[in-house]
Scaffold this motif. Structure first.
Motif, PDB file in Angstrom:
ATOM      1  N   ILE A 290      53.273  47.007  42.106  1.00 35.55           N
ATOM      2  CA  ILE A 290      51.955  47.362  41.595  1.00 35.55           C
ATOM      3  C   ILE A 290      51.023  47.544  42.775  1.00 35.55           C
ATOM      4  CG2 ILE A 290      52.277  46.243  39.365  1.00 35.55           C
ATOM      5  CD1 ILE A 290      50.677  43.858  40.421  1.00 35.55           C
ATOM      6  N   HIS A 291      49.858  48.163  42.529  1.00 31.25           N
ATOM      7  CA  HIS A 291      48.976  48.528  43.645  1.00 31.25           C
ATOM      8  C   HIS A 291      47.530  48.131  43.368  1.00 31.25           C
ATOM      9  CE1 HIS A 291      52.544  51.120  43.814  1.00 31.25           C
ATOM     10  NE2 HIS A 291      52.409  51.028  45.121  1.00 31.25           N
ATOM     11  N   PRO A 292      47.253  46.835  43.217  1.00 34.54           N
ATOM     12  CA  PRO A 292      45.874  46.399  42.983  1.00 34.54           C
ATOM     13  C   PRO A 292      45.026  46.528  44.247  1.00 34.54           C
ATOM     14  CG  PRO A 292      47.308  44.500  43.278  1.00 34.54           C
ATOM     15  CD  PRO A 292      48.198  45.706  43.273  1.00 34.54           C
TER      16      PRO A 292
ATOM     17  N   GLU B 246      54.335  51.713  36.539  1.00 40.11           N
ATOM     18  CA  GLU B 246      54.721  51.110  37.821  1.00 40.11           C
ATOM     19  C   GLU B 246      55.832  50.084  37.637  1.00 40.11           C
ATOM     20  OE1 GLU B 246      50.973  50.322  40.360  1.00 40.11           O
ATOM     21  OE2 GLU B 246      50.193  50.747  38.347  1.00 40.11           O
TER      22      GLU B 246
ATOM     23  N   ALA C  59      46.778  47.953  36.739  1.00 44.72           N
ATOM     24  CA  ALA C  59      47.946  48.772  37.029  1.00 44.72           C
ATOM     25  C   ALA C  59      48.343  49.428  35.704  1.00 44.72           C
ATOM     26  CB  ALA C  59      49.071  47.915  37.591  1.00 44.72           C
TER      27      ALA C  59
END
Length: 407
Positions: A370-372, A304, A300
């Motif tokens: 977050i955008h894992p 964010e 990330a």
């Protein structure tokens, strides 16, 4: 190329341009990239849970001749390690206290350090020769009181999630990190952190001056686990003069941890200084790891975490449902949230735990996500305090300009 000596003279002459890291970053975002001759110093800062913190204290526990040598010691119940000097028959005890040492689940070394900095009286128990000797003292009574870190102020940290079902007990959560990927815990102040702006350690070598918990200190060198990719610092400072609002204890699911803060000036010497200082949150990588093995599996950025989010927690009394017991107060890891009274700004670490727990939404903070691997994982725990770090940048700027802190 400018020299530090030249910059010192400009500061003394009142002609130096000193910017805080947030001020510098705003100019960069606006497309106004300063030239080296336009800025002399940029002040950076970080504040958060730093486990590698300890204190060296020297305290007169009893009159000379009272006991031979200390075998064990406790400060407000927190265990300490006497020595290395035995101080035989002097009644004086040198001891090291870890910031992560604790008594029970709610009080530890970090709390003790803040209590000392606040001028509170501390109870000392010393075991020697089968007897216990007791004394009460304050920081002013200490012959020596020095805080040091074995590792602190990492260039950047790691975001943690739990990919398994259930909750994982960890120092990175207050109640246990819930899975699968139900929440994320983050650390690090991103673009304003000292080493993010001096990644090659051009400035932060041994002897570099910094503020540690608001008090003048120095860099000893790189800390343990420091690498070229993720450097960190080992620092020290006298505890007298430390600000209790910039340090303290932080209760986690795995026991109390220690909050430490570091502010540092970066002299602008050349274009390379400007290039390093121009880093923004959007460019600062935040690895995402599974808490069970701590191996990164995604990435990330600190944008964010810190861009478009709330840097502090707000309390709205009108929305309070007066729940019994209060979930926000019960979960607060620093004891900052007081039922019916709001938030103590000195104790608050802006972690967001109370906002996540408050059923009536009287406490609010947008912590971001977050955008894992294409997932959206809400951030529910911040173990670094960007708001206080920004305030420390201002404090250091003022100290430089008024002459109470020198490069």
């Amino acid at each position: 190329m400018k020299t530090i000596a030249e910059i010192r003279e400009r500061i003394r002459g009142g002609t130096a341009v000193v910017l805080t890291a947030p001020e510098f970053k705003r100019r960069v975002r606006d497309g106004d990239h300063p030239a080296p001759e336009e800025v002399d110093v940029v002040t950076c800062g970080t504040c958060g849970v730093m486990s590698g913190t300890a204190a060296l204290l020297s305290v007169q526990a009893a009159p000379p001749g009272t006991f031979g040598r200390a075998e064990a010691a406790r400060l407000n119940g927190v265990p300490a390690y006497p020595g290395p000097c035995p101080n035989e028959r002097l009644g004086l005890v040198d001891m090291i206290v870890y910031g992560t040492a604790h008594v029970g689940t709610r009080y530890g070394g970090g709390h003790l350090f803040a209590d000392l900095a606040a001028g509170k009286e501390v109870h000392l128990e010393v075991e020697a020769g089968g007897r216990t000797y007791e004394a009460d003292f304050t920081l002013d009574d200490c012959d020596t009181a020095r805080l040091f870190t074995t590792r602190s102020a990492f260039r950047n940290y790691t975001a943690f999630v739990n990919r398994a079902v259930g909750a994982e007990k960890t120092i990175f959560s207050v109640t246990g990190l819930k899975g699968p990927c139900a929440e994320a815990s983050i650390s690090g102040c991103g673009e304003i952190s000292p080493l993010e702006n001096d990644p090659d350690l051009r400035v932060f070598g041994p002897g570099a001056r910094v503020l540690v918990n608001g008090a003048p200190g120095m860099v000893m060198g790189e800390g343990t686990r420091s690498t070229p990719e993720k450097p960190n610092l080992s620092v020290f400072a006298g505890m007298k003069g430390m600000d209790p609002c910039t340090c303290g204890g932080f209760v986690t699911a795995a026991g109390p941890e220690c909050i430490t803060s570091i502010a540092a000036p970066i002299p602008v010497l050349d274009q390379a200084s400007i290039d390093a200082l121009s880093v923004l949150d959007e460019e600062v990588v935040l690895p995402v790891a599974d808490i069970t093995d701590r191996r990164p599996f995604a990435r990330a950025t600190y944008a964010e975490v810190w861009q478009g989010t709330d840097h502090e927690v707000t309390y709205r009394p009108a929305a309070c449902l007066s729940c019994e017991p209060c979930t926000a107060a019960g979960i607060c890891p620093t004891g900052a949230f007081m039922t019916g009274k709001g938030i103590d700004p000195c104790l608050c670490a802006s972690c967001g735990a109370c906002a996540m727990a408050c059923t009536g939404r009287a406490v609010h903070a947008d912590l971001g996500a977050i955008h894992p691997d294409g997932m959206t994982v809400p951030i529910t725990m911040r173990q670094s305090d960007r708001k206080k770090a920004e305030e420390l940048c201002v404090r250091l700027k003022d100290a430089l300009l008024e002459g109470s802190f020198e490069l």
